[in-house]
Design a protein around this motif. Structure first.
Motif, mmCIF file in Angstrom:
data_model
loop_
_atom_site.group_PDB
_atom_site.id
_atom_site.type_symbol
_atom_site.label_atom_id
_atom_site.label_comp_id
_atom_site.label_asym_id
_atom_site.label_seq_id
_atom_site.Cartn_x
_atom_site.Cartn_y
_atom_site.Cartn_z
ATOM 1 N N THR A 46 0.807 -1.216 0.000
ATOM 2 C CA THR A 46 0.000 0.000 0.000
ATOM 3 C C THR A 46 0.844 1.271 0.000
ATOM 4 O O THR A 46 0.306 2.352 -0.178
ATOM 5 C CB THR A 46 -0.960 0.048 1.199
ATOM 6 N N MET A 47 2.156 1.134 0.201
ATOM 7 C CA MET A 47 3.049 2.301 0.181
ATOM 8 C C MET A 47 4.218 2.029 -0.750
ATOM 9 O O MET A 47 4.672 0.900 -0.859
ATOM 10 C CB MET A 47 3.601 2.596 1.581
ATOM 11 N N ASP A 48 4.710 3.076 -1.372
ATOM 12 C CA ASP A 48 5.927 2.991 -2.166
ATOM 13 C C ASP A 48 7.066 3.525 -1.302
ATOM 14 O O ASP A 48 7.280 4.733 -1.220
ATOM 15 C CB ASP A 48 5.780 3.809 -3.450
ATOM 16 N N TYR A 49 7.785 2.614 -0.646
ATOM 17 C CA TYR A 49 8.830 3.009 0.290
ATOM 18 C C TYR A 49 10.072 3.561 -0.399
ATOM 19 O O TYR A 49 10.968 4.057 0.263
ATOM 20 C CB TYR A 49 9.205 1.832 1.198
ATOM 21 N N VAL A 50 10.132 3.498 -1.720
ATOM 22 C CA VAL A 50 11.240 4.105 -2.457
ATOM 23 C C VAL A 50 11.040 5.616 -2.508
ATOM 24 O O VAL A 50 11.998 6.380 -2.445
ATOM 25 C CB VAL A 50 11.333 3.517 -3.883
ATOM 26 N N LYS A 51 9.767 6.064 -2.589
ATOM 27 C CA LYS A 51 9.459 7.480 -2.729
ATOM 28 C C LYS A 51 9.027 8.136 -1.427
ATOM 29 O O LYS A 51 9.104 9.348 -1.292
ATOM 30 C CB LYS A 51 8.353 7.674 -3.762
ATOM 31 N N ASN A 67 7.140 12.396 1.656
ATOM 32 C CA ASN A 67 7.947 12.029 0.499
ATOM 33 C C ASN A 67 9.399 12.390 0.767
ATOM 34 O O ASN A 67 9.692 13.392 1.413
ATOM 35 C CB ASN A 67 7.462 12.759 -0.757
ATOM 36 N N TYR A 68 10.308 11.558 0.254
ATOM 37 C CA TYR A 68 11.720 11.880 0.335
ATOM 38 C C TYR A 68 11.995 13.110 -0.511
ATOM 39 O O TYR A 68 11.435 13.273 -1.584
ATOM 40 C CB TYR A 68 12.588 10.725 -0.174
ATOM 41 N N ASP A 69 12.847 13.984 -0.035
ATOM 42 C CA ASP A 69 13.258 15.165 -0.785
ATOM 43 C C ASP A 69 14.447 14.755 -1.641
ATOM 44 O O ASP A 69 15.576 14.662 -1.159
ATOM 45 C CB ASP A 69 13.638 16.295 0.170
ATOM 46 N N ILE A 70 14.164 14.472 -2.912
ATOM 47 C CA ILE A 70 15.210 14.018 -3.822
ATOM 48 C C ILE A 70 15.593 15.186 -4.716
ATOM 49 O O ILE A 70 14.786 15.646 -5.525
ATOM 50 C CB ILE A 70 14.724 12.820 -4.665
ATOM 51 N N PRO A 71 16.815 15.693 -4.558
ATOM 52 C CA PRO A 71 17.219 16.848 -5.366
ATOM 53 C C PRO A 71 17.324 16.484 -6.849
ATOM 54 O O PRO A 71 17.677 15.369 -7.213
ATOM 55 C CB PRO A 71 18.585 17.240 -4.796
ATOM 56 N N GLU A 72 16.992 17.447 -7.676
ATOM 57 C CA GLU A 72 17.054 17.268 -9.125
ATOM 58 C C GLU A 72 18.512 17.261 -9.567
ATOM 59 O O GLU A 72 19.290 18.139 -9.200
ATOM 60 C CB GLU A 72 16.288 18.417 -9.781
#
Length: 98
Positions: A46-51, A67-72
């Motif tokens: 039920t969750m996307d633990y990658v995001k 959500n993870y803060d993934i820099p561009e």
């Protein structure tokens, strides 16, 4: 510099380890000695633990998902800029969004 030792949560009747916090030093939050342990089951898939991740459980027992803060990356930024330029050129050519 603050230091926190490893805290181990375990099943008292079996001795099986449930979770370990690990050691940490630096800007860390000390262990809370007045705790009440309970659990919450989140159904598989039920969750996307990658995001995203569960940051805490709110006062109603609901998970607070962040959500993870993934820099561009430079490559992603360049692709976005090229896509934006292509969209702008297309809009100018046909006179706006259809």
């Amino acid at each position: 510099m603050d230091r926190v030792g490893n805290r181990i949560f375990y099943n008292k009747s079996t001795g099986n380890i449930i979770f370990q916090t690990g050691e940490a030093e630096g800007n860390v939050v000390p262990h809370d000695d007045t705790i009440e342990i309970t659990y919450l089951d989140i159904p598989f898939g039920t969750m996307d633990y990658v995001k995203s991740y569960v940051s805490k459980i709110d006062e109603n027992g609901n998970p607070v998902v962040k959500n993870y803060d993934i820099p561009e990356t430079a490559e992603q930024r360049r692709i976005r800029e090229l896509e934006d330029a292509l969209l702008l050129a297309t809009e100018n050519e046909v006179g706006g969004i259809l």
